[in-house]
Design an enzyme around this catalytic site. Structure first.
Site, PDB file in Angstrom:
ATOM      1  N   ASN A  13      31.890  26.155  -7.828  1.00  0.00           N
ATOM      2  CA  ASN A  13      32.964  25.231  -7.537  1.00  0.00           C
ATOM      3  C   ASN A  13      33.994  25.461  -8.586  1.00  0.00           C
ATOM      4  OD1 ASN A  13      34.566  23.366  -7.128  1.00  0.00           O
ATOM      5  ND2 ASN A  13      33.317  21.593  -7.496  1.00  0.00           N
ATOM      6  N   TRP A  14      35.006  26.313  -8.069  1.00  0.00           N
ATOM      7  CA  TRP A  14      36.050  26.398  -9.131  1.00  0.00           C
ATOM      8  C   TRP A  14      36.896  25.401  -9.578  1.00  0.00           C
ATOM      9  CZ3 TRP A  14      38.422  31.871  -7.700  1.00  0.00           C
ATOM     10  CH2 TRP A  14      37.588  32.860  -7.944  1.00  0.00           C
ATOM     11  N   LYS A  15      36.831  24.334  -8.934  1.00  0.00           N
ATOM     12  CA  LYS A  15      37.853  23.157  -9.150  1.00  0.00           C
ATOM     13  C   LYS A  15      39.447  23.642  -9.254  1.00  0.00           C
ATOM     14  CE  LYS A  15      33.708  21.146 -11.286  1.00  0.00           C
ATOM     15  NZ  LYS A  15      32.908  20.062 -12.082  1.00  0.00           N
ATOM     16  N   HIS A  99      32.927  15.159  -3.514  1.00  0.00           N
ATOM     17  CA  HIS A  99      32.549  15.734  -4.842  1.00  0.00           C
ATOM     18  C   HIS A  99      33.134  14.256  -5.654  1.00  0.00           C
ATOM     19  CE1 HIS A  99      32.769  17.494  -8.888  1.00  0.00           C
ATOM     20  NE2 HIS A  99      32.097  18.379  -8.382  1.00  0.00           N
ATOM     21  N   GLU A 101      34.351  14.180  -8.480  1.00  0.00           N
ATOM     22  CA  GLU A 101      35.681  14.200  -9.149  1.00  0.00           C
ATOM     23  C   GLU A 101      36.804  13.549  -7.682  1.00  0.00           C
ATOM     24  OE1 GLU A 101      35.761  18.146 -10.267  1.00  0.00           O
ATOM     25  OE2 GLU A 101      34.068  17.524 -11.907  1.00  0.00           O
ATOM     26  N   GLU A 171      24.439  15.966  -7.331  1.00  0.00           N
ATOM     27  CA  GLU A 171      25.175  16.247  -8.701  1.00  0.00           C
ATOM     28  C   GLU A 171      25.295  14.767  -9.360  1.00  0.00           C
ATOM     29  OE1 GLU A 171      27.743  19.967  -8.410  1.00  0.00           O
ATOM     30  OE2 GLU A 171      29.007  18.234  -7.898  1.00  0.00           O
ATOM     31  N   GLY A 177      29.845  18.866 -16.453  1.00  0.00           N
ATOM     32  CA  GLY A 177      30.838  19.278 -17.274  1.00  0.00           C
ATOM     33  C   GLY A 177      30.611  18.595 -18.669  1.00  0.00           C
ATOM     34  N   SER A 217      25.912  21.120 -14.808  1.00  0.00           N
ATOM     35  CA  SER A 217      25.768  22.122 -15.966  1.00  0.00           C
ATOM     36  C   SER A 217      24.605  23.005 -15.820  1.00  0.00           C
ATOM     37  CB  SER A 217      25.549  21.291 -17.164  1.00  0.00           C
ATOM     38  OG  SER A 217      26.686  20.398 -17.638  1.00  0.00           O
TER      39      SER A 217
END
Ligand code: 13P
Length: 257
Positions: A13-15, A99, A101, A171, A177, A217
């Protein structure tokens, strides 16, 4: 992992990272590093604007391209949004939905997640549905209740034959992160619980066949131990998926016979 019953999927997942030209460069480097035979599926989820570049760059590499979000309406006056049909038409296979975020910064709720899951399935995409608790929720001892609620609401109204296309990613928010990974035991406990929740909803055969990933992570140094857990069928990887060498090390950890 349990390859007998279900796919192992390693997804990046490159975000909000990398430009279209950096996407091309990443793919070129990845190509030189990827193992010849892969016992796991590899997915790279990229920012929406980079999808055409990614589709082109990962062609012939047996790497699927995923999106990081989708809107639930089919078309119309929704400035700035991207529909599931638009993604499918570009050649996208997977889409990350819900997600943490997106829940935290863009107001996504269990209700919008469910609508997006339906829209993605309708368009023929494979949703990667994210669930996970915050540190406060874990400390309150309500992790399992919360995960059950997230899983049940995300899948509400999804028929069994479409569930086969769904992936669930556990997650824990406190591990994203932060460099702080859930221990293999903590991750396994929740992933097993997710499978049990799916079994109660859809029965044993379907629960056995659904891919459940861990994310938070995950990196070369801890991937093998996490993936050795029978109910962890892959990873959704942020930071470590931005570097081809680290991403390949995780793919190799999933590629053990
Ligand atoms: P990190 O691997 O950077 O912790 O991110 C995990 C994640 O959010 C994947 O969706």
């Amino acid at each position: 992992m349990n390859r007998r019953y279900r796919k192992t999927i390693i997804a990046g997942n490159w975000k909000m990272n990398k430009t279209a030209s950096e996407t091309k460069k990443f793919a070129e480097e990845l190509k030189t590093l990827l193992p010849k035979a892969k016992w796991c599926d590899v997915v790279v989820c990229v920012p929406a604007v980079n999808i055409p570049a990614a589709i082109k760059a990962f062609k012939d590499m047996r790497v699927s391209v995923g999106a990081e979000n989708v809107f639930y309406e089919k078309s119309g006056a929704y400035t700035g949004e991207v529909s599931a049909d638009m993604l499918k038409d570009l050649g996208v296979k997977y889409v990350i939905i819900g997600h943490s975020e997106r829940r935290q910064y863009f107001g996504e709720t269990d209700v919008t997640v469910n609508k997006k899951v339906h829209a993605a399935l309708e368009a023929g995409l494979h949703p990667i549905i994210c669930v996970g608790e915050s540190l406060e929720q874990r400390e309150l001892g309500i992790t399992m209740e919360l995960i059950a609620l997230q899983v049940k609401s995300a899948l509400a109204g999804v028929p069994a034959e479409k569930l086969r296309r769904c992936v669930i990613a556990y997650e824990p928010i406190w591990a994203i992160g932060t460099g702080k990974t859930a221990t293999a035991e903590q991750a396994a406990e929740v992933c097993t619980f997710i499978r049990t929740t799916v079994r109660h909803l859809y029965g044993a055969r379907i629960a056995r066949s659904i891919t459940i990933q861990y994310g938070g992570s995950m990196k070369p140094s801890n991937a093998a131990e996490l993936l050795a857990q029978p109910d962890i069928d892959g990873g959704l990887i942020g930071g470590a998926a931005l570097k081809p060498t680290e991403f390949v090390d995780i793919i190799n950890a999933a590629n053990q016979e």
